[in-house]
Motif scaffolding. Sequence first.
Motif, PDB file in Angstrom:
ATOM      1  N   ASP A  36       0.853  -1.188   0.000  1.00  0.00           N
ATOM      2  CA  ASP A  36       0.000   0.000   0.000  1.00  0.00           C
ATOM      3  C   ASP A  36       0.891   1.240   0.000  1.00  0.00           C
ATOM      4  O   ASP A  36       2.105   1.137  -0.208  1.00  0.00           O
ATOM      5  CB  ASP A  36      -0.974  -0.022   1.188  1.00  0.00           C
ATOM      6  CG  ASP A  36      -0.272   0.010   2.543  1.00  0.00           C
ATOM      7  OD1 ASP A  36      -0.930  -0.281   3.557  1.00  0.00           O
ATOM      8  OD2 ASP A  36       0.944   0.326   2.598  1.00  0.00           O
ATOM      9  N   GLU A  37       0.260   2.406   0.246  1.00  0.00           N
ATOM     10  CA  GLU A  37       1.022   3.665   0.176  1.00  0.00           C
ATOM     11  C   GLU A  37       2.166   3.684   1.190  1.00  0.00           C
ATOM     12  O   GLU A  37       3.188   4.324   0.968  1.00  0.00           O
ATOM     13  CB  GLU A  37       0.118   4.879   0.430  1.00  0.00           C
ATOM     14  CG  GLU A  37      -0.986   5.085  -0.604  1.00  0.00           C
ATOM     15  CD  GLU A  37      -2.209   4.219  -0.339  1.00  0.00           C
ATOM     16  OE1 GLU A  37      -2.894   3.859  -1.308  1.00  0.00           O
ATOM     17  OE2 GLU A  37      -2.445   3.883   0.843  1.00  0.00           O
TER      18      GLU A  37
ATOM     19  N   PRO B  62       5.226   1.087  -0.478  1.00  0.00           N
ATOM     20  CA  PRO B  62       5.097   1.095  -1.942  1.00  0.00           C
ATOM     21  C   PRO B  62       6.072   0.179  -2.668  1.00  0.00           C
ATOM     22  O   PRO B  62       5.844  -0.172  -3.824  1.00  0.00           O
ATOM     23  CB  PRO B  62       5.352   2.556  -2.307  1.00  0.00           C
ATOM     24  CG  PRO B  62       6.179   3.098  -1.187  1.00  0.00           C
ATOM     25  CD  PRO B  62       5.744   2.368   0.039  1.00  0.00           C
TER      26      PRO B  62
END
Lengths: 134, 156
Positions: free
Chosen positions: B36-37, B40
């Motif tokens: 996810d963010e 990354p």
Amino acid sequence: MAGEMAGNSTKKKISALVVDDDRLVRRIHGMLLTRFGMETNAVENGKEAVDLFASGKCYDLVFMDMEMPIMDGLKATQALREMGVSSTIVGVTSRTQEGETQAFMEAGLDACWEKPLTRDGIISLLDQVAKKLL
Amino acid sequence: MEIVGQLQKQFVDFTTSLYREGILDGQFVELQKLQDESTPDFVCELVSEYFQDSEKILTNLTTALQQQVVNFKVVDDHVHQFKGSSSSMGALRVRNMCIAFKSLCEEKNLDGCLRCLQQLKHEFYLVKNKWETLFRLERQILEAGGAVPFVDYRFY
């Protein structure tokens, strides 16, 4: 979050220990369990797992690899049960033949799964663990 | 079609082919879902570690099979390790080749093991090459200002 339990005014996270000599597996399984909201730790072999519990640490869930150097999963599971550890211990192995995993189960596992861990498997476990903790 | 669209289509077509040809399986999709963010580069880092570990295993296998008296238990242990990491990464053909290799170890079939090792190296370098291409396509999409499409293997 699935790996958290509501209790009074605070939420308790389910704690999980990944025991595997493969760093990739430790990383993948660790991340997967973290995504389920669990508090996760990882060690490289059975002896480190036993030492952690002997030092007073406790985990609700233990994911135990079968084959590891220094102390394998079978011996570690036996040792933990002899210490009175009642955590849910799930064997995780690439060995898929029944004969290969029978001794591992008899060492004191609650279940034995083929690698890698899956979301469905973890979801089915969380329900059991949550009931144990309530 | 504008550049980003072209690159995205190329990415989807390429990724689809990896699942269709059985080079990767659903486990790779599960790894992508873990990214996810906040993490990354998770998948890229895992793949990079897999490459490093696999090269060592292949070297160890080559050495083990070159011994005057081959210890098939040692060979099996290396193959077992490779099978485990390949399963965890979704490298399906590498994993399946490891399964075949393990049978040959059980039979103590040296010639078979040597042939299988060559096939295993072929499959590993194939998936390595494919992954490198995949990440290159991802970088190109991001550099062009686009988003990397998520490809669900279940449709292929």
